[in-house]
Design a protein around this motif. Structure first.
Motif, PDB file in Angstrom:
ATOM      1  N   ALA A  43       0.833  -1.208   0.000  1.00  0.00           N
ATOM      2  CA  ALA A  43       0.000   0.000   0.000  1.00  0.00           C
ATOM      3  C   ALA A  43       0.865   1.256   0.000  1.00  0.00           C
ATOM      4  CB  ALA A  43      -0.938  -0.006   1.207  1.00  0.00           C
ATOM      5  N   ARG A  44       1.872   1.305   0.872  1.00  0.00           N
ATOM      6  CA  ARG A  44       2.762   2.475   0.925  1.00  0.00           C
ATOM      7  C   ARG A  44       3.479   2.681  -0.403  1.00  0.00           C
ATOM      8  NH1 ARG A  44       3.494   0.468   6.169  1.00  0.00           N
ATOM      9  NH2 ARG A  44       5.353  -0.701   5.556  1.00  0.00           N
ATOM     10  N   LYS A  45       3.968   1.593  -0.999  1.00  0.00           N
ATOM     11  CA  LYS A  45       4.685   1.686  -2.281  1.00  0.00           C
ATOM     12  C   LYS A  45       3.777   2.216  -3.387  1.00  0.00           C
ATOM     13  CE  LYS A  45       8.800  -0.697  -2.141  1.00  0.00           C
ATOM     14  NZ  LYS A  45       9.887   0.176  -2.451  1.00  0.00           N
ATOM     15  N   LEU A  46       2.497   1.821  -3.354  1.00  0.00           N
ATOM     16  CA  LEU A  46       1.553   2.251  -4.382  1.00  0.00           C
ATOM     17  C   LEU A  46       1.007   3.656  -4.144  1.00  0.00           C
ATOM     18  CD1 LEU A  46      -0.483  -1.051  -4.869  1.00  0.00           C
ATOM     19  CD2 LEU A  46       1.191  -0.049  -6.451  1.00  0.00           C
ATOM     20  N   GLY A  47       1.145   4.164  -2.925  1.00  0.00           N
ATOM     21  CA  GLY A  47       0.615   5.489  -2.603  1.00  0.00           C
ATOM     22  C   GLY A  47      -0.718   5.451  -1.887  1.00  0.00           C
ATOM     23  N   MET A  48      -1.053   4.286  -1.337  1.00  0.00           N
ATOM     24  CA  MET A  48      -2.325   4.115  -0.619  1.00  0.00           C
ATOM     25  C   MET A  48      -2.100   4.254   0.883  1.00  0.00           C
ATOM     26  SD  MET A  48      -3.651   0.735  -2.675  1.00  0.00           S
ATOM     27  CE  MET A  48      -5.102   0.537  -1.650  1.00  0.00           C
ATOM     28  N   PRO A  49      -3.162   4.473   1.650  1.00  0.00           N
ATOM     29  CA  PRO A  49      -3.025   4.456   3.104  1.00  0.00           C
ATOM     30  C   PRO A  49      -2.608   3.061   3.569  1.00  0.00           C
ATOM     31  CG  PRO A  49      -5.214   5.234   2.453  1.00  0.00           C
ATOM     32  CD  PRO A  49      -4.535   4.744   1.224  1.00  0.00           C
ATOM     33  N   ASP A  50      -1.914   3.001   4.686  1.00  0.00           N
ATOM     34  CA  ASP A  50      -1.521   1.696   5.227  1.00  0.00           C
ATOM     35  C   ASP A  50      -2.250   1.390   6.538  1.00  0.00           C
ATOM     36  OD1 ASP A  50      -0.221   3.443   6.902  1.00  0.00           O
ATOM     37  OD2 ASP A  50       1.773   2.591   6.596  1.00  0.00           O
ATOM     38  N   VAL A  51      -3.384   2.045   6.713  1.00  0.00           N
ATOM     39  CA  VAL A  51      -4.220   1.837   7.894  1.00  0.00           C
ATOM     40  C   VAL A  51      -5.552   1.256   7.426  1.00  0.00           C
ATOM     41  CG1 VAL A  51      -5.398   2.967   9.809  1.00  0.00           C
ATOM     42  CG2 VAL A  51      -3.125   3.754   9.100  1.00  0.00           C
ATOM     43  N   ALA A  52      -5.926   0.131   7.994  1.00  0.00           N
ATOM     44  CA  ALA A  52      -7.191  -0.518   7.623  1.00  0.00           C
ATOM     45  C   ALA A  52      -8.373   0.305   8.112  1.00  0.00           C
ATOM     46  CB  ALA A  52      -7.240  -1.927   8.223  1.00  0.00           C
ATOM     47  N   GLY A  53      -9.519   0.068   7.501  1.00  0.00           N
ATOM     48  CA  GLY A  53     -10.747   0.722   7.927  1.00  0.00           C
ATOM     49  C   GLY A  53     -11.386   1.496   6.799  1.00  0.00           C
ATOM     50  N   PRO A 106       0.706 -16.357  -3.060  1.00  0.00           N
ATOM     51  CA  PRO A 106       0.745 -17.759  -2.635  1.00  0.00           C
ATOM     52  C   PRO A 106       1.240 -17.875  -1.188  1.00  0.00           C
ATOM     53  CG  PRO A 106       1.702 -17.502  -4.816  1.00  0.00           C
ATOM     54  CD  PRO A 106       1.462 -16.117  -4.272  1.00  0.00           C
ATOM     55  N   VAL A 107       0.755 -18.819  -0.492  1.00  0.00           N
ATOM     56  CA  VAL A 107       1.082 -19.153   0.895  1.00  0.00           C
ATOM     57  C   VAL A 107       0.475 -18.148   1.875  1.00  0.00           C
ATOM     58  CG1 VAL A 107       2.880 -19.633   2.590  1.00  0.00           C
ATOM     59  CG2 VAL A 107       3.204 -20.349   0.220  1.00  0.00           C
ATOM     60  N   LEU A 108       0.668 -16.835   1.661  1.00  0.00           N
ATOM     61  CA  LEU A 108       0.166 -15.827   2.594  1.00  0.00           C
ATOM     62  C   LEU A 108      -1.330 -15.581   2.461  1.00  0.00           C
ATOM     63  CD1 LEU A 108       2.955 -13.087   2.471  1.00  0.00           C
ATOM     64  CD2 LEU A 108       2.629 -14.881   4.185  1.00  0.00           C
ATOM     65  N   GLY A 109      -1.862 -15.709   1.260  1.00  0.00           N
ATOM     66  CA  GLY A 109      -3.274 -15.399   1.023  1.00  0.00           C
ATOM     67  C   GLY A 109      -3.466 -13.926   0.722  1.00  0.00           C
ATOM     68  N   GLU A 110      -4.674 -13.418   1.018  1.00  0.00           N
ATOM     69  CA  GLU A 110      -4.987 -12.025   0.701  1.00  0.00           C
ATOM     70  C   GLU A 110      -4.130 -11.079   1.538  1.00  0.00           C
ATOM     71  OE1 GLU A 110      -9.046 -10.576  -0.532  1.00  0.00           O
ATOM     72  OE2 GLU A 110      -8.887  -9.694   1.475  1.00  0.00           O
ATOM     73  N   VAL A 111      -3.514 -10.093   0.850  1.00  0.00           N
ATOM     74  CA  VAL A 111      -2.645  -9.139   1.542  1.00  0.00           C
ATOM     75  C   VAL A 111      -3.275  -7.759   1.641  1.00  0.00           C
ATOM     76  CG1 VAL A 111      -0.503 -10.369   1.007  1.00  0.00           C
ATOM     77  CG2 VAL A 111      -1.323  -8.628  -0.578  1.00  0.00           C
ATOM     78  N   ILE A 112      -4.095  -7.401   0.652  1.00  0.00           N
ATOM     79  CA  ILE A 112      -4.732  -6.084   0.669  1.00  0.00           C
ATOM     80  C   ILE A 112      -6.007  -6.141  -0.165  1.00  0.00           C
ATOM     81  CG2 ILE A 112      -3.390  -5.258  -1.312  1.00  0.00           C
ATOM     82  CD1 ILE A 112      -3.390  -2.473  -0.048  1.00  0.00           C
ATOM     83  N   CYS A 113      -7.017  -5.399   0.268  1.00  0.00           N
ATOM     84  CA  CYS A 113      -8.278  -5.327  -0.460  1.00  0.00           C
ATOM     85  C   CYS A 113      -8.922  -3.980  -0.166  1.00  0.00           C
ATOM     86  CB  CYS A 113      -9.203  -6.465  -0.021  1.00  0.00           C
ATOM     87  SG  CYS A 113     -10.838  -6.404  -0.784  1.00  0.00           S
ATOM     88  N   TYR A 114      -9.488  -3.359  -1.197  1.00  0.00           N
ATOM     89  CA  TYR A 114     -10.352  -2.209  -0.954  1.00  0.00           C
ATOM     90  C   TYR A 114     -11.563  -2.317  -1.849  1.00  0.00           C
ATOM     91  CZ  TYR A 114      -8.509   0.436  -5.027  1.00  0.00           C
ATOM     92  OH  TYR A 114      -8.162   0.856  -6.278  1.00  0.00           O
ATOM     93  N   SER A 115     -12.693  -1.929  -1.294  1.00  0.00           N
ATOM     94  CA  SER A 115     -13.949  -2.079  -2.006  1.00  0.00           C
ATOM     95  C   SER A 115     -14.943  -1.060  -1.470  1.00  0.00           C
ATOM     96  CB  SER A 115     -14.483  -3.502  -1.787  1.00  0.00           C
ATOM     97  OG  SER A 115     -15.650  -3.716  -2.532  1.00  0.00           O
TER      98      SER A 115
END
Length: 185
Positions: free
Chosen positions: A53-63, A167-176
């Motif tokens: 998220a930080r690398k892409l320019g997104m917030p790194d705080v969930a919610g 792979p192995v870790l599963g979902e790492v980030i999602c926004y909707s």
């Protein structure tokens, strides 16, 4: 159709396969805004997701976050400028190649370049990654996060969804979220 741009030209006669509200969104420059929910995986998946998220320019705080998406078109590109909470910017440029359904788009977001195809399902636009490059070097698909990304119409509103898993870790980030058009006079 009012004018031809990268999206309308790429879809050609099949532009009408998109829901009428998605057609309207891509016939001119548009803006959507509204609340989205951002979440990260647990443990190492979450740490990886926050770093991404930080690398892409997104917030790194969930919610819950406020997202504004400015969509711009010209004859050769489609631009998406996503702004979270008025402070975090994620910008992508999409360049079409060929025509739908055999054609594809190149999405450039910083050092990452994705080759994407589009599946139209029930009038919605679903992106599917078919290759990737990082800083110009081809990256095997098994090394990059898997994505689920789409825009579709639900009850007259624009539903956006983007999720990434590894792979192995599963979902790492999602926004909707459900976004509404912003009107400017």
């Amino acid at each position: 159709m009012e004018s031809t741009n990268a999206v309308t030209a790429w879809f050609g006669a099949r532009f009408g396969d998109l829901h009428p509200l998605l057609q309207a969104l891509h016939m001119r420059n548009s803006e959507l805004s509204g609340p989205v929910v951002l979440h990260f995986g647990r443990g190492m998946a979450g740490a990886f997701g926050r770093r991404l998220a930080r690398k892409l320019g997104m917030p790194d705080v969930a919610g819950s976050h406020h997202l504004t998406v400015r969509i711009s078109h010209n004859a050769s590109t489609l631009g998406w400028d996503r702004c979270f909470d008025g402070t975090h910017h994620l910008r992508s440029q999409f360049i079409p190649h060929g025509r739908w359904p055999e054609g594809y788009w190149i999405e450039r977001t910083g050092a990452l370049e994705l080759t994407l195809t589009v599946d139209v399902m029930e009038g919605g636009w679903h992106w599917r990654v078919i290759s990737a490059r990082l800083r110009g070097f081809r990256v095997p698909l098994w090394l990059i996060p898997r994505s689920t990304a789409y825009k579709r119409i639900e009850d007259g509103n624009y539903r956006f969804h983007a999720a990434f898993s590894v792979p192995v870790l599963g979902e790492v980030i999602c926004y909707s979220g459900v976004l509404k058009p912003s009107h400017h006079d």
